[in-house]
Enzyme design. Structure first.
Site, short mmCIF file in Angstrom:
data_model
loop_
_atom_site.label_atom_id
_atom_site.label_comp_id
_atom_site.label_asym_id
_atom_site.label_seq_id
_atom_site.Cartn_x
_atom_site.Cartn_y
_atom_site.Cartn_z
N ASP A 60 0.73 -1.00 -0.17
CA ASP A 60 0.02 0.13 0.00
C ASP A 60 1.06 1.19 0.30
O ASP A 60 0.57 2.26 -0.50
CB ASP A 60 -1.14 0.04 0.84
CG ASP A 60 -1.91 -1.04 1.03
OD1 ASP A 60 -2.29 -1.69 0.11
OD2 ASP A 60 -2.99 -0.79 1.94
N ARG A 110 1.34 6.85 16.20
CA ARG A 110 1.18 8.18 16.10
C ARG A 110 1.96 8.86 15.71
O ARG A 110 2.34 9.57 14.80
CB ARG A 110 -0.29 7.73 15.07
CG ARG A 110 -0.56 6.86 14.89
CD ARG A 110 -0.05 6.19 14.03
NE ARG A 110 -1.21 5.25 13.63
CZ ARG A 110 -0.13 4.47 12.89
NH1 ARG A 110 0.52 3.40 12.76
NH2 ARG A 110 -1.74 3.15 12.08
N ASP A 139 -6.32 6.89 12.44
CA ASP A 139 -5.13 7.18 12.38
C ASP A 139 -4.58 8.25 11.75
O ASP A 139 -4.23 9.08 11.70
CB ASP A 139 -4.40 5.82 11.50
CG ASP A 139 -3.96 4.69 12.69
OD1 ASP A 139 -4.22 5.47 13.52
OD2 ASP A 139 -4.15 4.13 12.85
N SER A 154 -7.13 -6.15 8.05
CA SER A 154 -5.29 -5.69 8.30
C SER A 154 -5.38 -5.08 9.90
O SER A 154 -6.42 -4.73 10.28
CB SER A 154 -6.56 -3.80 7.99
OG SER A 154 -6.89 -3.57 8.80
#
Lengths: 405, 405, 405, 405
Positions: free
Chosen positions: B17, B99, B128, B182
């Site tokens: 990705d 993050r 996110d 995921s």
């Protein structure tokens, strides 16, 4: 003893300590004693208390023996569970939540029999005295409360047993030595503290546990159950409708079998010191997790987060004995308002000390697969909206950063 | 695409990705891409990202590959653990807390290389994107952020793979079909969501778990460990001093072995919908329990309860991406102030999914056996004080009761 | 304009801006416009809006002109006042609290007339757009909301006036130039912002104020009034029973005369920037002080302090537009629960900008002269109880001090 | 009196009551008394206390007379003002904040002179005993505290005056009758309670006020002033730099002149009953408003709102006497963290009881005219972002509405 009392309602278990108190009240105050013995689901016969009370001269019509299990779970445990209350992050408040109910009955009985005081067997170091008395005063501001442990001189085990023997109170053999710890039990939990638990570094000996098997001895295969909720309260186990107390009792059986709900905790007492306690809340632990599970799909985020913010204060109020205080009732009003749609079914896996939510469904579910999917969502959600959302949430941070760099 | 960019720093994992994103940025904006690949302890090699980036034309000096594990645990995970933070009662914030660190490095690198934008691979439906971008803007208010998933038209898996193939990006076989869920991973946790997890009534299939054994398959005998703390942070395992990341990694090994830290949760996203996630936080779960354990004997009640009251907001701030906001820093200042004496040793029992505190000791212990004992306390505590304490706590309740009866 | 609408309900004031919007909606979307004009007590005639709407082709049966003053005060202002809500310490939320009512009517009318959208005249920089739209979506999740200021290209005053003239919309002379500030008014308050107020260092010019006399020009002698409350709501002024709106209007007259309720504030908008506003809340300021006054003798401390702790969040929710969110309703449930006994009379002194409580009495008073007196209290309070109260409150601090010295 | 003391440090004002206490301590305990008299800015000479103490046999080296005004304002008043603390919405905590400082000095002196106890003149019904004693115990857990009002039998005014006369303590003429109210004063405020104030319906007679003119008698023209702040603390008046105590004193003069800071309040005491007090905080009221004014342009919204949420608890802690408790210090750490950039100038208008902020400016201002303007903002803010912001904030409300309709 500057005060005198005519008639006193005693929270009476039938055990040695409260029997000594019964006699001591008669001797010290020359008062008539009325006994109240409650079946809160502590797992002991309560009828024997009748004979003991009679033996000590309590009039038959002054011996109250009540089964309050349904009231306990319906009006105290379940409302508290709606709040997901845990004191200091862990403790499910099993002892704390029973005290106001006992006080409520003491005050009701005092009114019926025209008593001017109530008495309890809690010591002067613990939380229970506070819980009993705050509740009593909140329900009847003129009531007197007698707390013999704070007043008398029977401060050693020997003195207490001497008093018992002098007054023809039978002393069970196992009470002659110092008991290694003290316990409290009801349908929600059993707690133990004192003696062998007093060094918080030492692991709790296995013999202290009485309500649960050791997880090592629990079944080697998991068991799956479902709990149904309606408006925030449990109503069924494995699809079978049950009354509040029946449901909690059935969960207790399951929790016992799978070694669920043991807690070893050092906690902060309201009276100022730390104590180390051991709690077993087998059914309560399963129920608490199930309740969070059903809330997770039926409660809006705003409601859920507000509940989480209010919970520590709510739990502290119950722990400290303020069940009948206006602020507890205000918080309850807020919490109850949130539970209207908290209905549905939770599936849990029980296994060797674990009670894990593995599934939840509800006609009131707010979970929207369409919104959350990675697949095409048919326009349910426009990802571009997120850009504006983030931009405006960031604006104040940007202005700060511009200033501070 | 009304905007144009000269140089963009991309959070690059080396996977399909973000490789597509890398190419898409080059193609769409004609910009130079700088890649940043972090070793956060996700358990995958990060060096392969270098070759892939080079293959797509990223200049060698523009390929940043950093091991940030110690920084991650020391400056993000541990401070958060000081707060006992759990989002919505359970989630240990494993993704949320990583993050801001990534954004911090993106912004630092952007400054070094003179980039005018940063880019990330988070979708427009999740949290996110918010976390990346709020952190980025808070650290550099002039930075531009590119979120390709919100912009491009590669909205189906097929379109994405077509783009990859057209642009000579290797597509691993297992990525050709739809992946069943995921994941995100770092030293603190692995999370999974989507696909097979999308029905919150269905139990998470066992193959989703990658960081822990199934409790049923964990050892049949418990293992006891000790964790040492100093000023609120873990410093040793079983008496052996360890750096933050080393300690967490060692706890992860223990947690994996004993099946600890699995969590199946329906949570509320900041962007407004509910999602169902599966989390594995093996070492984090042990650490979190140990931290509460050491606090239980070293923190004063006032401090402990204040922390509990502040925690939900603190956790929400981290979950929502406000790590670099002043209110998170204010709360951190309060929390850190409380940790000065949070030092000592916690003993835990690990067994088939359970991590139970069984002992705690500290040179700073506030636990006083003398005060709590049922035995003679040598005058440490005067039980008669409790009478006055209760009377004055009850006064307002009495006045209320007098009015309202 | 990718979307199309058949029928749109517009919040229509009859003024230039919303007249332009009316026309713009017809022109842009080719839709039928339904107008809703509310008398919220803004002090302007609302009937003229009818003729204007008709002139622009709105069908007579599609012109809604409602007097909602009683509903506004009874169901919005008073509930909010029960919470003693002030945003950022000062602002009485006069604009914020009117928006949900307008949205509620827009949605009701949309249902009646079968409209698929509602429209409002709030700009894209302010809070009102959020308040209108969150309320609308909460009441009808399928409704579309049109916010012309965020969509159109009439972004300068000139463009707007050009559009008006091209479309035969009368432009009042005083609207031709830039107005020096913008205002919002209803029975609770008038707010002004923009233009001459944009530099927060400059004092607000006197001509900005329209609802109150300058305190310097107010009467030189104080005026005393009484306000009666029942269950937390005002019911009478100077002993004369009044409906909610009548009472607030009468207090407005008094506040105007005595220069009460002016506020010059820099506040934080929900959309992220600071703005400087000027507020006049003459009757609201008096009412708010009176309400605190009656609470001071009728509310228990526990309830009062909980209310104070919840208030900032409650005020923020209203400011941000979350009136119809579950967490606001939960807080309201808690607050309303506290108000059952909040009845009695408050006496205030009004004088040149001051509204001071000088007396309060209630049949539900919790104030006990016997308990508080310095004189002999006939045993109401045993001062020795204080010793125990202090000792146990101090215990944890002593244990801390012993450890830390 | 079961306890005996060797040497006792008494908080000694030099007035009749504490002179009686001085003597009573000597007589009752046969102990040596050390006196501590503080100049807290109460506006009375403190030197006369020396001669009185000497007269009663206190050794010259045991007479402590300290000017603690700067310490009081710098280390107690200003930190509290950083929090915008007001108890129960209004009270600026003038008495509460002085007590910990007095206790701190008592404990310091006790250490210097080797005293084993401290004594104070607060009664058993009030908050001050709690504040004195909690602070004392927190600073020295082994100290004994003597509270004569809770111990002795001088419970009527007559008994007290008899004791004084028997022991050659001069009784001022105006103390012979019952004083109509009791007062406490320091640089921050003067409080009055008791007697003529005991009926909360009766307006406070004008002669009770001593620190402010009646607003009716204040100047007919407003006065404008500026206050400068640095890092959250006041540093200058009208541009002239001043020390903390000097600044507060100068503001007191201004407040007195303009009749600012009068408060008539029924409040909830920590010991459980309500009391009615009258407070005058002339300079404090001006300062408090100025501080909010400078925060309004320099504090981020997140920080400001967190402060507002924490404030009630912080104020309650100070009111209840927990200044030296860890949770107060934690909150202070959070608050102080927020004040780093709270610098700048506030302009206020003082007029007949009103202290209104009319302007504020700062090099650290977060106010952005560009962002807020109705005019062209040169791209500072994209109004279209608001659409996404609202959509995502509304999402959970829409999902709720879809479920609940």
């Amino acid at each position: 003893m500057s005060e005198s009392f005519k008639r006193v309602v005693l929270a009476y278990s039938g055990g040695l300590d409260t029997s000594v108190i019964l006699k001591w009240l008669q001797v010290t105050y020359g008062c008539e004693v009325v006994t109240f013995t409650a079946d809160l689901g502590q797992g002991e016969e309560i009828e024997p208390a009748r004979a003991k009370a009679e033996l000590m001269g309590v009039k038959p019509e002054h011996i109250y023996i009540d089964d309050v299990r349904e009231e306990f779970v319906r009006d105290f445990v379940f409302p508290m569970m709606r709040a997901n209350a845990r004191y200091e992050g862990d403790y499910l408040l099993g002892t704390s939540i029973a005290r106001p109910l006992i006080s409520k009955r003491l005050i009701e009985i005092a009114k019926e029999v025209g008593a001017d005081a109530v008495a309890h067997g809690a010591t002067g170091k613990g939380n229970d005295q506070v819980r009993f008395e705050l509740s009593a005063y909140a329900l009847n501001p003129d009531i007197k409360v007698i707390a013999p442990w704070r007043e008398w001189d029977l401060t050693s085990r020997t003195a207490l047993i001497d008093f018992a023997e002098k007054n023809q109170i039978p002393v069970p053999k196992d009470k002659r030595g110092e008991s290694p710890f003290s316990t409290d039990a009801n349908l929600l939990h059993t707690s133990s503290e004192g003696k062998v638990l007093e060094n918080p570094w030492d692991e709790t000996p296995d013999y202290v546990y009485s309500r649960t098997v050791n997880p090592e001895d629990a079944p080697d295969t998991p068991e799956y159950i479902t709990v149904d909720f309606e408006r925030g309260d449990g109503i069924a186990l494995n699809g079978e409708a049950m009354s509040p107390a029946t449901l909690l009792a059935a969960l207790n059986d399951l929790g016992r079998k799978h070694g669920i709900g043991r807690l070893d905790l050092v906690e902060n007492r309201f009276v100022g010191m730390k104590s180390r306690g051991m709690y077993e809340t087998p059914g309560g632990e399963i129920y608490a997790r199930a309740h969070r599970g059903i809330e997770s799909i039926t409660l809006d985020r705003g409601a859920a987060h507000l509940k989480d913010e209010l919970m520590p204060k709510y739990a502290e109020l119950i722990y400290n004995g303020f069940w009948f205080a206006p602020e507890r009732e205000m918080l309850q009003a807020a919490i109850d308002h949130s539970q209207e749609k908290v209905s549905g079914t939770v599936r849990l896996k029980l296994y060797k000390g674990n009670a894990s939510v593995v599934g939840r469904k509800s006609p009131n579910s707010l979970y929207s697969e369409r919104h959350v999917t990675f697949e095409d969502d048919a326009g349910a959600y426009d990802q571009k909206d997120a850009a504006g959302f983030i931009k405006l949430n960031a604006l104040r941070l940007k202005l700060l950063a511009k200033r501070d760099r």
